[in-house]
Write a protein that holds these residues in place. Structure first.
Motif, PDB file in Angstrom:
ATOM      1  N   THR A   1      71.282  67.840  49.849  1.00 21.00           N
ATOM      2  CA  THR A   1      70.099  67.325  50.552  1.00 21.00           C
ATOM      3  C   THR A   1      70.120  65.802  50.510  1.00 21.00           C
ATOM      4  O   THR A   1      70.101  65.199  49.438  1.00 21.00           O
ATOM      5  CB  THR A   1      68.803  67.841  49.888  1.00 21.00           C
ATOM      6  OG1 THR A   1      68.935  67.754  48.476  1.00 21.00           O
ATOM      7  CG2 THR A   1      68.508  69.256  50.293  1.00 21.00           C
ATOM      8  N   GLY A  47      63.068  67.951  47.998  1.00 24.35           N
ATOM      9  CA  GLY A  47      64.241  68.733  48.423  1.00 24.35           C
ATOM     10  C   GLY A  47      63.943  70.187  48.697  1.00 24.35           C
ATOM     11  O   GLY A  47      64.730  71.053  48.328  1.00 24.35           O
ATOM     12  N   MET A  48      62.828  70.490  49.317  1.00 24.98           N
ATOM     13  CA  MET A  48      62.492  71.907  49.451  1.00 24.98           C
ATOM     14  C   MET A  48      62.683  72.502  50.839  1.00 24.98           C
ATOM     15  O   MET A  48      62.896  73.691  50.960  1.00 24.98           O
ATOM     16  CB  MET A  48      61.085  72.191  48.918  1.00 24.98           C
ATOM     17  CG  MET A  48      59.985  71.359  49.483  1.00 24.98           C
ATOM     18  SD  MET A  48      58.540  71.392  48.384  1.00 24.98           S
ATOM     19  CE  MET A  48      57.889  73.011  48.755  1.00 24.98           C
ATOM     20  N   CYS A  49      62.613  71.703  51.885  1.00 31.55           N
ATOM     21  CA  CYS A  49      62.732  72.340  53.203  1.00 31.55           C
ATOM     22  C   CYS A  49      64.181  72.608  53.557  1.00 31.55           C
ATOM     23  O   CYS A  49      64.475  73.473  54.360  1.00 31.55           O
ATOM     24  CB  CYS A  49      62.050  71.499  54.269  1.00 31.55           C
ATOM     25  SG  CYS A  49      63.002  70.045  54.769  1.00 31.55           S
ATOM     26  N   ARG A  50      65.099  71.862  52.990  1.00 35.45           N
ATOM     27  CA  ARG A  50      66.545  72.019  53.155  1.00 35.45           C
ATOM     28  C   ARG A  50      67.027  71.651  54.550  1.00 35.45           C
ATOM     29  O   ARG A  50      68.091  72.074  54.995  1.00 35.45           O
ATOM     30  CB  ARG A  50      67.011  73.452  52.801  1.00 35.45           C
ATOM     31  CG  ARG A  50      66.380  74.042  51.575  1.00 35.45           C
ATOM     32  CD  ARG A  50      66.516  73.213  50.343  1.00 35.45           C
ATOM     33  NE  ARG A  50      67.875  73.148  49.815  1.00 35.45           N
ATOM     34  CZ  ARG A  50      68.210  72.383  48.779  1.00 35.45           C
ATOM     35  NH1 ARG A  50      67.309  71.626  48.174  1.00 35.45           N
ATOM     36  NH2 ARG A  50      69.456  72.363  48.359  1.00 35.45           N
ATOM     37  N   MET A  51      66.232  70.880  55.261  1.00 28.24           N
ATOM     38  CA  MET A  51      66.585  70.504  56.623  1.00 28.24           C
ATOM     39  C   MET A  51      67.605  69.377  56.640  1.00 28.24           C
ATOM     40  O   MET A  51      68.327  69.201  57.605  1.00 28.24           O
ATOM     41  CB  MET A  51      65.300  70.081  57.361  1.00 28.24           C
ATOM     42  CG  MET A  51      65.469  69.896  58.854  1.00 28.24           C
ATOM     43  SD  MET A  51      65.952  71.423  59.652  1.00 28.24           S
ATOM     44  CE  MET A  51      66.677  70.778  61.154  1.00 28.24           C
ATOM     45  N   CYS A  52      67.652  68.601  55.569  1.00 27.28           N
ATOM     46  CA  CYS A  52      68.410  67.346  55.604  1.00 27.28           C
ATOM     47  C   CYS A  52      69.807  67.501  55.018  1.00 27.28           C
ATOM     48  O   CYS A  52      70.411  66.525  54.589  1.00 27.28           O
ATOM     49  CB  CYS A  52      67.653  66.290  54.825  1.00 27.28           C
ATOM     50  SG  CYS A  52      67.508  66.722  53.084  1.00 27.28           S
ATOM     51  N   CYS A  73      67.782  63.884  51.290  1.00 26.09           N
ATOM     52  CA  CYS A  73      66.503  63.311  50.867  1.00 26.09           C
ATOM     53  C   CYS A  73      66.417  63.148  49.363  1.00 26.09           C
ATOM     54  O   CYS A  73      65.614  62.365  48.879  1.00 26.09           O
ATOM     55  CB  CYS A  73      65.335  64.144  51.378  1.00 26.09           C
ATOM     56  SG  CYS A  73      65.065  65.673  50.484  1.00 26.09           S
ATOM     57  N   VAL A 118      64.323  65.778  58.787  1.00 29.61           N
ATOM     58  CA  VAL A 118      63.588  66.084  57.555  1.00 29.61           C
ATOM     59  C   VAL A 118      62.264  66.764  57.894  1.00 29.61           C
ATOM     60  O   VAL A 118      61.709  66.547  58.970  1.00 29.61           O
ATOM     61  CB  VAL A 118      63.263  64.804  56.749  1.00 29.61           C
ATOM     62  CG1 VAL A 118      64.517  64.136  56.250  1.00 29.61           C
ATOM     63  CG2 VAL A 118      62.428  63.833  57.550  1.00 29.61           C
ATOM     64  N   PHE A 119      61.784  67.544  56.975  1.00 31.10           N
ATOM     65  CA  PHE A 119      60.409  68.048  57.041  1.00 31.10           C
ATOM     66  C   PHE A 119      59.632  67.695  55.780  1.00 31.10           C
ATOM     67  O   PHE A 119      58.568  67.125  55.820  1.00 31.10           O
ATOM     68  CB  PHE A 119      60.363  69.565  57.251  1.00 31.10           C
ATOM     69  CG  PHE A 119      60.734  69.975  58.635  1.00 31.10           C
ATOM     70  CD1 PHE A 119      59.962  69.573  59.716  1.00 31.10           C
ATOM     71  CD2 PHE A 119      61.856  70.747  58.866  1.00 31.10           C
ATOM     72  CE1 PHE A 119      60.306  69.931  61.001  1.00 31.10           C
ATOM     73  CE2 PHE A 119      62.205  71.110  60.145  1.00 31.10           C
ATOM     74  CZ  PHE A 119      61.430  70.705  61.222  1.00 31.10           C
ATOM     75  N   CYS A 120      60.181  68.051  54.639  1.00 31.91           N
ATOM     76  CA  CYS A 120      59.406  67.820  53.420  1.00 31.91           C
ATOM     77  C   CYS A 120      59.499  66.369  52.966  1.00 31.91           C
ATOM     78  O   CYS A 120      58.574  65.836  52.377  1.00 31.91           O
ATOM     79  CB  CYS A 120      59.843  68.757  52.300  1.00 31.91           C
ATOM     80  SG  CYS A 120      61.502  68.494  51.670  1.00 31.91           S
ATOM     81  N   TYR A 121      60.594  65.719  53.276  1.00 28.99           N
ATOM     82  CA  TYR A 121      60.757  64.348  52.800  1.00 28.99           C
ATOM     83  C   TYR A 121      59.812  63.404  53.533  1.00 28.99           C
ATOM     84  O   TYR A 121      59.649  63.474  54.745  1.00 28.99           O
ATOM     85  CB  TYR A 121      62.199  63.872  52.995  1.00 28.99           C
ATOM     86  CG  TYR A 121      62.373  62.437  52.555  1.00 28.99           C
ATOM     87  CD1 TYR A 121      62.221  62.101  51.217  1.00 28.99           C
ATOM     88  CD2 TYR A 121      62.620  61.424  53.468  1.00 28.99           C
ATOM     89  CE1 TYR A 121      62.316  60.779  50.800  1.00 28.99           C
ATOM     90  CE2 TYR A 121      62.728  60.100  53.058  1.00 28.99           C
ATOM     91  CZ  TYR A 121      62.571  59.792  51.720  1.00 28.99           C
ATOM     92  OH  TYR A 121      62.653  58.493  51.309  1.00 28.99           O
TER      93      TYR A 121
END
Ligand SMILES: Cc1cc2nc3c(=O)[nH]c(=O)nc-3n(C[C@H](O)[C@H](O)[C@H](O)COP(=O)(O)O)c2cc1C
Ligand code: SF4
Ligand code: FES
Lengths: 168, 416, 844
Positions: free
Chosen positions: C86, C47-52, C88, C36-39
């Motif tokens: 996502t 739910g904005m970085c979309r890494m998860c 998160c 995760v980044f934004c979470y």
């Protein structure tokens, strides 16, 4: 110059505040008023809007920055937004815009030396069947060509000169 | 016959008296005499699907609104910012009362407290005109408290955006209307649910054209509407034709009309006789591009048939390009649009549009390599399906499909 | 609804708490780190970085019947979403299936990282976060092997953009995760950060005045998952891998924030270990993972050049350096001469171990007066009896609960409590703030809605000296509010001392306790009394027998010999010089000389919290340990060692070998400390959310709690649930005569106290001397806004600028402590104000 306490805006500010469920919702209409008052969204405008809406000025600045129709820089008297998006470009908008910039001696986003015109290319303006077209101070002018444009520029220059004489 | 672009048949229908004299507000009055749920059933039965792009069944959407919630809203999506779309503008300029009537019927059907019409900022004049219409209606007791003595209260307001395509996306629109950045929201909750709509209340978001159909459905009945169009796509649709045709403009035709009829009979065929059509973007910048083959030309314009040729009807903004047009340039134009309009919230869209634009510029400049073409196709694939809203997919489409259908147009730039 | 649900992650079934977030559940139960980044578990998912992104499926249900559809083998059919979802933004649900290691998921992670890195600079070697950066870590694990982006196409942006004086932004490094924006907005409640522009041009800005300058701003640099935000205090100070984290406790206030001191051996500090930065250490029951900026940036006093270096002996103002040996024997002699007429005054920064040795010394000599300093807050005794119940956690207060904050400005006095109580209000608790003037907390109480959520609260304003009566008669005076408080599931009352005399604050605490008892909010978890006692160990003072009443008594009737330990008498009390003159032998042990050397016979350097081991008891009665971190300043000693050495010189007993040994003795002697030992205090257990690991999963380098979670002391109410309300003690109710105003000392977080002054970064944040006066009072005296005024109250004469406003009760002048050079009265005192000069133009 100010928005707060300016009778010119009192009624409109009230109307906008009344139409939404939260005061914050009125930030966009009030930013237009700030732009109208100061010619662009300057620091005073931001802080007045923040004050009226009881928001942190950071929030107001953020909104002003997100939307392209608020200018955070001073601009010319006439804002010319020329659509060069695909449909208009298929019908000569790119050439038209190149010509216009040369005619005014400016690059994209710049203001003419006399402070009259700021030109900017914009994305589709929902006038694709009327290309080339532009908005001047957010009013549509469509089916343009060089002759028509020259006439318009002349007309605006004249208007500006008249209003300058009228007040000075 | 026009259902939507009635301004073309009836002079000055934008005046209240004229509109009223031509069946105006019959639909609303009929609705007000019914139970709200009956109104929803009629719209469901008509088969009307959303004209904002996704084609979602309108009556079904209305029926999602929880009845027991005390506060509900209608927001009219008048953000019309898709490249090549200019239909909602004509409806609102020439036939504004019909939109308001449709919105009020929707509002009554879901028992909304108010209607907000979210206009793209550039529709400044339209906003003024709509405000004047709303004032006139308030005077005539069509808007405000106790509408037409029905006991139902509803206000109608306009709101001007300020230059952001993303605000056409329904959840970004709601954020914008609430005074926040126009960035899409996490769903669920959806707008129709408590917590997901305007001010967290259940909200219907409908496109202008969608709602402008509703008075006709109420007046003439669901069957009359369903009789027009195809099995899965009923009613008329306004097609916005632009680009290399003789007569660009809006054309209101039954759904299921073929592309050929639209482009040749109505739009007059190729702009220059000697330059045949090459390609078409049937849904502005956001839908997949298709080569204008005979097969495509003979395809009926409906939600279901468009799929069969690998594209979508979407907002029906049909951009036509003749054989002189370089598809690399088209990809670049459309990519610049999405780069400019990406709200920045999701990584793939924010970074992807920026990256694609850089590499296409490089290719157009003659500095690219065949690898670069592969790379952008790959990057576009990576964007698709990974973002919060569909803009990420939209931005991927032009690249993926121009390269797929017109590889030679790219090849010419990278082999020299 | 069931408390748990079963979910399947990569083929294994786990039972997880219903309603939990998928990312947290996967980490907690399955040890599966979905990147995760934004979470961040402390904030709403966006739910904005979309890494998860993961593959997500739920049991398919028959549309008609709603039943789960089954496979041939009887297992439920799982319907997967066509697109990755996502994690998160996903709340777990029964039967949910998650795949986190399929090729599709791996590719998606790889792609998102590649996208992030297209804009991210390759400056890890010079980045403050290098080595403890989630982006760096995830790139190692999931990232692309090589960038496919052309380097010359990267953006060049501002690298040192000051958001304020304390926090800098590197625009190139920012990955637009909005954690900092959300922290300020959701957690602090000051939405002074936001995004500007859009798309790839999105940048963090502040447009507030002053810039990014809240009491909690430093926390953004911990939760920033990259090195985009750095503090002015630490940036470029050291490389993270050179640092050793030592567990400690904030030395500032009653919250007892758990912290880590990041230490490095430093040439600038004589080759000794010095504090390079102060970081939060996770203790979910105390400060979660947040600390105030005062705690983070106020550490410079620990190694200030102005610190006392050597023991000094003298009399009548002439001091000379001495050896410890000589000083100890001279002191022994002086104390013997004084006989049993000896007393001590201890500041609230003294550790329990210090206090124990001090007490033994005084008692050993036959003295009995043990004063707690400053003698301003009378609430400690009430907290020991009626304090918040065992096992309480302000983080659990929410819907159905209520909070009353009376006679304190919590934002200024205990900022972490204010942060956590505001969050409790966000979760639905009803917040009432009562005082005779406006405060930030009152704004929250009255806000009505925050972040689109309705928040409930009320404010009560009362006149001079009315606090006790308001609390006592709440049911009759403010019936609606009182009923809501009484009916709440859980109720916490924070009763302070602002506007009250010492006995008044005692009475207020008892009145609050009575309300809690009568409304059945006593002796239970998450119920009871809190008091913003000054300093980190106000409760320790109490448990060890040091009372503010004894201090008052000492002031009224000075002893022959007085030991003043870590108490700045002259700075705090305008009468101190007068009464100290009557003391024959003054032994002064502290970090700095507050001018007392003029009347002290012994001036002795002692060690700060950073230089030795010890323990404090926080306002929630939690005994917490801090550890030796920094090298000592000069020849300073831990205070316990100093007092133990004096006792040894007096032949009383041998010096204890360590603070732990002192604690052992203490715990055997003082009931409250029964079972407390250093070992027990050092115990840790896994905490939710799991932010503390070495994996830096959510960022935040020093959250890992290796130092212990502490132990809570049971209150009297915890032991006896059937306490009865008591008559309020007699209390002195000061009011101003007709010609006077009541000068009320108030607390400011940033002030000019000796141990805060060396943190130069904070200097500009300390306001110039000012006093708040009601408009009408000012008008009568011909005082305008900004005028320079003279305030005379008791022995004190202070000059300050007038701040006018209707936001204070009439008849009161609020005068901040420790802002002007002159001491102001310890407690409310009638006084006069007069105008000295007119306001000058801004700036002054
Ligand atoms: C990026 C994006 C832009 C959109 N722009 C518009 C728009 O300008 N007008 C519109 O009506 N719908 C737009 N939509 C679709 C809306 O999100 C929504 O589906 C629509 O307003 C629903 O109305 P309908 O059911 O009547 O079609 C957009 C969607 C996306 C993802
Ligand atoms: S500065 Fe850090 S915390 Fe703030 S948005 Fe950028 S990356 Fe996230
Ligand atoms: S989108 Fe889930 S962690 Fe950022």
């Amino acid at each position: 110059m100010a928005i707060i306490g300016n009778p010119k805006y009192e009624e409109r500010v009230k109307e906008h505040l009344a139409k939404y469920e939260t005061t914050r919702s009125a930030v966009m209409p009030l930013l237009y008023i700030a732009q109208e008052e100061y010619g662009w969204v300057n620091a005073e405008g931001i802080s007045e809007v923040a004050q009226i809406l009881n928001l942190d000025p950071t929030q107001v600045k953020s909104i002003a920055g997100f939307y392209t129709m608020y200018s955070e820089k001073p601009k010319g008297k006439y804002w010319l937004h020329v659509c060069t998006d695909l449909p208009c470009a298929l019908n000569g908008a790119d050439d038209f815009y190149a010509w216009l910039k040369e005619e005014l001696g400016v690059a994209d986003g710049e203001t003419s030396a006399d402070g009259m015109f700021t030109v900017e290319h914009v994305m589709c303006l929902a006038a694709c069947d009327q290309a080339p077209m532009l908005q001047c101070n957010f009013r549509y002018i469509e089916n343009l060509d060089q002759d028509k444009m020259r006439a318009l520029l002349a007309k605006w220059r004249q208007e500006a000169a008249q209003s300058a004489n009228g007040t000075g | 016959m026009h259902i939507l672009l009635r301004g073309r048949d009836i002079a000055n229908i934008k005046a209240f008296d004229v509109y009223e004299a031509h069946d105006g507000f019959t639909g609303l009055k009929k609705a007000l005499a019914m139970q709200p749920a009956e109104v929803i059933d009629i719209v469901k039965a008509s088969g009307l699907r959303g004209r904002g792009g996704a084609g979602f069944p309108t009556g079904v959407k209305w029926s999602f609104i929880p009845q027991h919630e005390p506060v509900k809203f209608v927001t009219v999506n008048a953000d019309e910012s898709e490249t090549g779309t200019f239909k909602d503008r004509e409806i609102m300029e020439e036939n504004p009362y019909q939109l308001i009537e449709g919105s009020l019927i929707c509002a009554y059907a879901i028992q909304a407290k108010a209607v907000y019409i979210y206009l793209r900022g550039e529709f400044w004049d339209i906003g003024d005109q709509l405000d004047a219409c709303i004032d006139a209606l308030r005077e005539k007791a069509y808007v405000g408290s106790n509408i037409m003595d029905s006991g139902y209260d509803c206000e109608v307001y306009t709101h001007l955006g300020a230059g952001a395509y993303i605000c056409g996306e329904e959840s970004a629109l709601l954020n914008s209307l609430e005074g926040y950045l126009g960035q899409p929201r996490v769903r669920p909750p959806f707008p129709a649910q408590k917590g997901g709509g305007l001010y967290k209340e259940a909200t219907v978001v409908n496109n202008v054209e969608t709602l402008a159909n509703v008075p006709f459905i109420m007046t003439e009945g669901a069957d009359a509407f369903k009789a027009i169009g195809t099995a899965q796509s009923s009613g008329n649709k306004v097609y916005c034709v632009s680009g290399h045709v003789k007569r660009p403009g809006n054309y209101e035709l039954p759904m299921g009309t073929s592309f050929r009829e639209l482009l040749y009979e109505h739009a007059g065929g190729p702009l220059h006789e000697d330059r045949p059509f090459k390609a078409m973007l049937p849904s502005g910048g956001s839908g997949p591009i298709v080569p204008l083959t005979d097969e495509v030309l003979d395809t009926p314009m409906s939600y279901e048939d468009a799929e069969s040729i690998g594209t979508i009807i979407g907002s029906a903004s049909i951009i036509i390009m003749d054989e002189t047009v370089d598809m690399t340039w088209v990809a670049s134009k459309v990519t610049k649009f999405f780069k400019h309009e990406s709200c920045g919230k999701c990584t793939p869209c924010r970074e992807g549009t920026y990256w694609l634009d850089k590499v296409i510029d490089r290719i157009l400049d003659g500095r690219g390599s065949p690898d670069d073409v592969k790379r952008i196709a790959d990057v576009a694939e990576n964007m698709a399906g990974t973002t919060l809203c569909a803009l990420g997919d939209f931005a991927a489409n032009p690249i993926i499909h121009t390269i797929r259908h017109f590889p030679e147009d790219f090849a010419q730039h990278v082999q020299a | 609804m069931a408390d748990t649900v079963k979910i399947n992650i990569d083929g294994t079934e786990y039972e997880v708490a219903a309603g939990s977030n998928l990312v947290d559940a996967a980490k907690w139960h399955a040890g599966n780190d979905i990147p995760v980044f934004c979470y961040h578990p402390k904030m709403e998912p966006v739910g904005m970085c979309r890494m998860c992104l993961v593959e997500l499926g739920t049991p398919a249900r028959d549309r008609a019947t709603g039943d789960v559809m089954l496979n041939e083998d009887g297992s439920p059919q799982i319907r997967y979403f066509p697109k990755l979802q996502t994690a998160c933004t996903t709340v777990v649900s029964d039967g949910m299936h998650v795949k986190t290691s399929t090729q599709q998921v791996i590719d998606a992670r790889n792609d998102v990282l590649e996208f992030l890195l297209t804009s991210h600079p390759l400056d890890c070697p010079i980045c403050d976060k290098g080595g403890e950066c989630p982006l760096q870590n995830l790139t190692m694990r999931h990232g692309p092997q090589a960038s496919r982006m052309y380097f010359e196409d990267k953006q060049l942006l501002a690298k040192h953009y000051p958001l304020g004086d304390l926090v800098f932004l590197d625009q190139e490094r920012c990955i637009q995760c909005a954690r900092c924006v959300r922290f300020q907005d959701e957690i602090v409640g000051d939405d002074v950060l936001a995004f500007h522009e859009r798309g790839r041009r999105l940048q963090i800005i502040t447009n507030s005045d002053p810039g990014f300058d809240t009491y909690f701003s430093g926390n953004t640099t911990d939760i920033c998952p990259v090195g985009a935000l750095t503090t002015a205090d630490f940036r470029f100070g050291a490389r993270p891998w050179e640092l050793t984290d030592v567990p400690s406790i904030s030395p500032w206030d009653a919250a007892g924030e758990n912290i880590s001191l990041s230490m490095r051996i430093d040439r600038d500090f004589g080759g000794k270990a010095q504090i390079k930065r102060v970081m939060p250490r996770q203790n979910e029951a105390v400060n979660e993972i947040w600390i105030s900026d005062k705690t983070r940036f106020g550490h410079h006093f620990t190694r200030s050049d102005d610190r006392l270096q050597m023991p000094q002996i003298g009399s009548g103002g002439a001091l000379r350096d001495s050896s410890w040996e000589a000083a100890l024997s001279a002191m022994a002699e002086a104390l013997r001469a004084a006989g049993s007429d000896i007393a001590a005054i201890a500041g609230s920064g003294m550790s329990n171990e210090d206090l124990w040795e001090l007490r033994r010394l005084v008692e050993g000599l036959g003295g009995s007066r043990l004063g707690a300093w400053p003698p301003t807050h009378g609430g400690a005794d009430a907290v020991a009896q009626y304090g918040i119940g065992l096992g309480s956690n302000l983080g659990q207060l929410g819907r159905g609960d209520a909070i009353l904050v009376i006679a304190t400005d919590l934002e200024e006095e205990v900022p972490i409590w204010r942060l956590r109580l505001k969050e409790a209000q966000d979760r639905g608790a009803y917040l009432v703030v009562a005082n005779s003037r406006h405060s930030r907390m009152e704004d929250f109480a009255l806000q009505g809605a925050r972040n689109d959520k309705v928040v409930e609260g009320d404010a009560i304003r009362y006149g001079a000296g009315e606090a006790v009566a308001v609390m006592r008669d709440l049911m009759t005076r403010h019936r609606a509010i009182a009923e809501r408080l009484a009916e709440a599931e859980n109720l916490v009352i924070v009763a302070g001392a602002e506007g009250l005399t010492l006995s008044g604050s005692k009475a207020l605490a008892q009145a609050a306790a009575n309300f809690l008892i009568e409304s059945d909010h006593m002796g239970r978890r998450n119920n009871g009394l809190l008091s913003p006692l000054p300093g980190p160990n106000g409760m320790g003072l109490h448990y060890l027998g040091f009372t503010p009443e004894a201090s008052a008594d000492i002031m009224a009737d000075p002893p022959r010999a007085l030991i003043v330990a870590q108490a700045e008498l002259l700075d705090d009390d305008p009468t101190a010089r007068d009464w100290l003159e009557k003391v024959e032998t003054v032994i002064y042990a502290n970090f700095f000389d507050d001018g007392i050397s003029e009347c002290a016979d012994f001036v002795l350097p002692i060690q700060s919290f950073a230089e030795r081991d010890g323990s404090f008891v926080n306002g929630e009665r939690r005994v917490q340990r801090f550890y030796l971190a920094q090298g000592p300043v000069g020849q300073s000693l831990p205070a316990w060692k100093l007092f133990g050495s004096i006792r040894q010189s007096l032949g009383m007993s041998h010096l204890k070998p360590s603070a732990a040994a002192v604690m052992l003795e203490l715990s055997r002697s003082i009931d409250a400390f029964e079972n407390v030992s250093y070992k027990a205090l050092a115990q840790v257990k896994r905490q939710f959310p799991d932010v503390g690991g070495r994996d830096l999963y959510y960022g935040g380098a020093a959250y890992n709690n290796t130092g212990g979670l502490g132990m809570q002391i049971a209150s009297r109410a915890d032991k006896n649930r059937r306490l009865k309300p008591r008559r309020l003690p007699e209390y002195a109710d000061v009011s101003a005569g007709d010609d006077d105003l009541l000068i009320v000392p108030v607390t400011r977080l940033y002030n000019r106290q000796r141990n805060f002054r060396p943190s130069l970064l904070m200097e500009a944040r300390v306001p110039a001397p000012y006093a708040i006066i009601h408009d009408e009072d000012a008008a009568l005296l011909g005082i305008g806004p900004g005028d320079l005024i003279k305030i005379q109250a008791g022995e004190a004469t202070v000059r300050a600028r007038a701040t006018l406003g209707g936001d204070i009760a009439k008849g009161i002048v609020a005068l901040p402590r420790h802002i002007a050079d002159e001491a102001i009265p310890l407690t409310p005192t009638p006084g006069k104000i007069s105008r000295v000069a007119e306001a000058v133009a801004a700036g002054d």
